[in-house]
Design an enzyme around this catalytic site. Structure first.
Site, PDB file in Angstrom:
ATOM      1  N   GLU A  70       0.843  -1.195   0.000  1.00  0.00           N
ATOM      2  CA  GLU A  70       0.000   0.000   0.000  1.00  0.00           C
ATOM      3  C   GLU A  70       0.874   1.239   0.000  1.00  0.00           C
ATOM      4  OE1 GLU A  70      -1.944   0.997   3.820  1.00  0.00           O
ATOM      5  OE2 GLU A  70      -1.460  -1.056   4.403  1.00  0.00           O
ATOM      6  N   CYS A 102      -3.480  -3.517   4.462  1.00  0.00           N
ATOM      7  CA  CYS A 102      -2.574  -4.583   4.919  1.00  0.00           C
ATOM      8  C   CYS A 102      -2.948  -5.963   4.389  1.00  0.00           C
ATOM      9  CB  CYS A 102      -2.545  -4.631   6.442  1.00  0.00           C
ATOM     10  SG  CYS A 102      -1.911  -3.130   7.183  1.00  0.00           S
ATOM     11  N   HIS A 234      -2.685 -10.560  12.123  1.00  0.00           N
ATOM     12  CA  HIS A 234      -2.102  -9.316  11.617  1.00  0.00           C
ATOM     13  C   HIS A 234      -1.709  -8.489  12.843  1.00  0.00           C
ATOM     14  CE1 HIS A 234      -1.405  -5.549   9.704  1.00  0.00           C
ATOM     15  NE2 HIS A 234      -2.472  -4.984  10.236  1.00  0.00           N
TER      16      HIS A 234
HETATM   17  P1  HMG Z   1      -3.612   5.845  22.003  1.00  0.00           P
HETATM   18  O1  HMG Z   1      -5.042   6.213  21.914  1.00  0.00           O
HETATM   19  O2  HMG Z   1      -2.627   6.924  22.171  1.00  0.00           O
HETATM   20  O3  HMG Z   1      -3.393   4.778  23.142  1.00  0.00           O
HETATM   21  O4  HMG Z   1      -3.160   5.060  20.693  1.00  0.00           O
HETATM   22  P2  HMG Z   1      -4.415   4.277  24.285  1.00  0.00           P
HETATM   23  O5  HMG Z   1      -4.748   5.393  25.189  1.00  0.00           O
HETATM   24  O6  HMG Z   1      -5.519   3.489  23.657  1.00  0.00           O
HETATM   25  O7  HMG Z   1      -3.437   3.263  25.045  1.00  0.00           O
HETATM   26  C1  HMG Z   1      -2.961   2.113  24.400  1.00  0.00           C
HETATM   27  C2  HMG Z   1      -2.901   0.991  25.448  1.00  0.00           C
HETATM   28  O8  HMG Z   1      -1.887   1.320  26.396  1.00  0.00           O
HETATM   29  C3  HMG Z   1      -4.196   0.821  26.253  1.00  0.00           C
HETATM   30  O9  HMG Z   1      -4.327  -0.559  26.492  1.00  0.00           O
HETATM   31  C4  HMG Z   1      -3.871   1.540  27.560  1.00  0.00           C
HETATM   32  O10 HMG Z   1      -4.630   1.062  28.661  1.00  0.00           O
HETATM   33  C5  HMG Z   1      -2.407   1.188  27.724  1.00  0.00           C
HETATM   34  P3  HMG Z   1      -5.699  -1.300  26.055  1.00  0.00           P
HETATM   35  O11 HMG Z   1      -6.797  -0.642  26.804  1.00  0.00           O
HETATM   36  O12 HMG Z   1      -5.860  -1.073  24.567  1.00  0.00           O
HETATM   37  O13 HMG Z   1      -5.473  -2.723  26.391  1.00  0.00           O
HETATM   38  N1  HMG Z   1      -1.653   2.109  28.581  1.00  0.00           N
HETATM   39  C6  HMG Z   1      -0.686   1.708  29.423  1.00  0.00           C
HETATM   40  N2  HMG Z   1      -0.220   0.473  29.717  1.00  0.00           N
HETATM   41  C7  HMG Z   1       0.811   0.408  30.638  1.00  0.00           C
HETATM   42  N3  HMG Z   1       1.361   1.499  31.230  1.00  0.00           N
HETATM   43  C8  HMG Z   1       0.890   2.728  30.966  1.00  0.00           C
HETATM   44  C9  HMG Z   1      -0.172   2.880  30.025  1.00  0.00           C
HETATM   45  N4  HMG Z   1      -0.840   3.931  29.505  1.00  0.00           N
HETATM   46  C10 HMG Z   1      -1.737   3.459  28.623  1.00  0.00           C
HETATM   47  N5  HMG Z   1       1.434   3.797  31.574  1.00  0.00           N
HETATM   48  C11 HMG Z   1      -3.756   3.484  18.964  1.00  0.00           C
HETATM   49  C12 HMG Z   1      -3.411   3.666  20.437  1.00  0.00           C
HETATM   50  C13 HMG Z   1      -3.718   2.006  18.650  1.00  0.00           C
HETATM   51  C14 HMG Z   1      -5.163   4.027  18.723  1.00  0.00           C
HETATM   52  C15 HMG Z   1      -2.736   4.270  18.097  1.00  0.00           C
HETATM   53  O14 HMG Z   1      -1.433   3.804  18.313  1.00  0.00           O
HETATM   54  C16 HMG Z   1      -3.037   4.211  16.610  1.00  0.00           C
HETATM   55  O15 HMG Z   1      -3.870   4.951  16.107  1.00  0.00           O
HETATM   56  N6  HMG Z   1      -2.321   3.300  15.856  1.00  0.00           N
HETATM   57  C17 HMG Z   1      -2.526   3.146  14.421  1.00  0.00           C
HETATM   58  C18 HMG Z   1      -3.794   2.390  14.089  1.00  0.00           C
HETATM   59  C19 HMG Z   1      -3.696   0.904  14.351  1.00  0.00           C
HETATM   60  O16 HMG Z   1      -2.622   0.355  14.504  1.00  0.00           O
HETATM   61  N7  HMG Z   1      -4.867   0.235  14.343  1.00  0.00           N
HETATM   62  C20 HMG Z   1      -4.915  -1.196  14.548  1.00  0.00           C
HETATM   63  C21 HMG Z   1      -6.142  -1.846  13.924  1.00  0.00           C
HETATM   64  S1  HMG Z   1      -6.329  -1.431  12.192  1.00  0.00           S
HETATM   65  C22 HMG Z   1      -5.107  -2.378  11.401  1.00  0.00           C
HETATM   66  O17 HMG Z   1      -4.546  -3.249  11.971  1.00  0.00           O
HETATM   67  C23 HMG Z   1      -4.777  -2.012   9.985  1.00  0.00           C
HETATM   68  C24 HMG Z   1      -3.482  -1.266   9.800  1.00  0.00           C
HETATM   69  O18 HMG Z   1      -2.375  -2.144   9.942  1.00  0.00           O
HETATM   70  C25 HMG Z   1      -3.457  -0.548   8.432  1.00  0.00           C
HETATM   71  C26 HMG Z   1      -3.749  -1.354   7.179  1.00  0.00           C
HETATM   72  O19 HMG Z   1      -4.591  -2.231   7.113  1.00  0.00           O
HETATM   73  O20 HMG Z   1      -3.145  -0.955   6.145  1.00  0.00           O
HETATM   74  C27 HMG Z   1      -3.303  -0.175  10.844  1.00  0.00           C
END
Ligand code: HMG
Length: 364
Positions: A70, A102, A234
């Site tokens: 992509e 992906c 994935h």
């Molecule tokens: P965010 O909103 O900044 O993070 O970004 P958060 O507040 O959701 O925290 C993440 C996790 O850390 C949470 O755990 C928190 O509790 C924990 P969860 O509730 O999810 O189990 N946390 C802590 N743990 C330990 N110590 C601490 C602490 N603080 C918080 N101190 C987000 C997270 C994934 C949204 C962001 O990184 C993002 O937007 N990433 C990109 C999108 C993505 O990867 N999506 C995945 C699904 S889509 C997909 O897989 C397709 C893709 O590969 C693209 C394609 O297909 O081409 C992305």
């Protein structure tokens, strides 16, 4: 497997962004993040991975080259065409890219598998490559989930690594805006938390679809992912694989009419999924390649004990489409995966500072 020569330690990134490192290490499951510099584009990563995968293989056997990506380098000329030229592959072959976020690499893999299974390939083999640079930009929520790399796979009869269960798959597709990259933009746009929801919704449907097929073909007797020796998902970030596995276990519980046991599901994650994640945690998201980085890491760690055992795989592409499928590990897998020299590939990398990472991000 090919990865960029440079990587960032994820704790350095957390400190630089004023974030508790536990959020990235425990919350997302990351350790290191591959950083591609301008000369390491999707083509060069793909060509490097392909050169490694083809070592010892007679290139005149190839009849198909598909690159799933992509993050190509041209709106018209496919990455596959550049790789075909760089590797001087045979002229008499089909050469093209496949795209759906992906999932693009899995689209190529399924095409290759079905081309061979249909008999159309004759004795020819296919080369399928997944190559991508995952980029959200600095100071974004997605920043710690970037990465880059390529995986090349030779698809043939009598495979040395894994024999896929042809036709036993479950797919799930819906039109959603969870992640996209408008024409002309370098950085992906993403509705992060919604993208996680879309992924979890997709894995439930795809897994149930696979279960129906697997029972019909006699691969398993009844629903239950415990019948798979391992599962690879994935992996946009490692914690996502845990969320996915809990979802699959939730489906099993619902379909069995029993209460979901989160403690048992977490134990099952450690046994069935965690062994595929260490390599992913050191590279980051490779978009099309992420599932296959996990698979390579799993085989590198456990191919011997997994010989003749079935593993499940889930591929997700935002937008979205997805597929759950399975395959049986070959008794020769340990020997073949050793040739990928994964430890050497990682050891050859250089750790860079935040300043150097930000300098590279400003260039590319
Ligand atoms: P965010 O909103 O900044 O993070 O970004 P958060 O507040 O959701 O925290 C993440 C996790 O850390 C949470 O755990 C928190 O509790 C924990 P969860 O509730 O999810 O189990 N946390 C802590 N743990 C330990 N110590 C601490 C602490 N603080 C918080 N101190 C987000 C997270 C994934 C949204 C962001 O990184 C993002 O937007 N990433 C990109 C999108 C993505 O990867 N999506 C995945 C699904 S889509 C997909 O897989 C397709 C893709 O590969 C693209 C394609 O297909 O081409 C992305």
């Amino acid at each position: 497997v090919a990865v960029p020569r440079r990587y960032l330690d994820i704790v350095d990134l957390a400190v630089a962004r004023g974030v508790d490192p536990g959020k990235y290490t425990q919350g997302l499951g990351a350790r290191e993040m591959a950083v591609a510099e301008p000369g390491e584009d999707t083509v060069s990563l793909a060509a490097t991975a392909a050169t490694r995968a083809l070592a010892g293989i007679d290139r005149s056997e190839l009849g198909l080259l598909v690159v799933g990506t992509e993050t190509g380098v041209d709106h018209s000329k496919p990455v596959a065409s550049f790789v075909h030229g760089l590797l001087e592959l045979p002229r008499a072959m089909r050469v093209y890219d496949t795209q759906h976020a992906c999932y693009g690499g899995t689209a190529g893999l399924m095409t290759a598998i079905e081309w061979i299974a249909s008999g159309a390939a004759g004795n020819r083999a296919a080369l399928v490559i997944c190559s991508d640079i995952a980029r959200y930009g600095i100071h974004t929520a997605g920043e710690p989930t970037q990465g880059a790399g390529a995986i090349a796979m030779v698809i043939r009869r009598d495979p040395a690594l894994l024999a896929l269960d042809v036709g036993v798959t479950g797919a799930s597709s819906t039109h959603v805006h969870d992640f996209w990259r408008p024409l002309g933009m370098r950085e992906a746009q993403v509705d992060g938390h919604y993208s996680v929801e879309c992924y979890l919704d997709a894995v439930a449907t795809a897994y149930r679809g696979w279960t129906v097929q697997a029972i019909a073909r006699g691969l398993i007797a009844s629903p239950g992912c415990e019948q798979l020796a391992r599962l690879c998902y994935h992996v946009p970030f490692c914690k996502m694989a845990k969320k996915a596995h809990l979802q699959v276990r939730r489906c099993d519980a619902e379909d069995d009419g029993i209460a979901f046991d989160e403690v048992a599901a977490a134990a099952s994650f450690e046994r069935q999924v965690a062994p595929s994640l260490p390599l992913c945690s050191r590279i980051g998201n490779v978009y099309t390649g992420s599932l296959y980085v996990g698979l390579a890491g799993l085989l590198d760690a456990q191919a011997g004990e997994l010989a003749d055992r079935r593993i499940g795989m889930f591929s997700y592409g935002s937008g979205c489409t997805s597929e759950f499928f399975s395959g049986v590990v070959s008794p020769r897998a340990a020997e073949r995966i050793a040739e990928a020299r994964l430890a050497d590939v990682l050891a050859a990398r250089e750790r860079i500072s935040i300043a150097e990472y930000e300098r590279i991000m400003a260039l590319t």
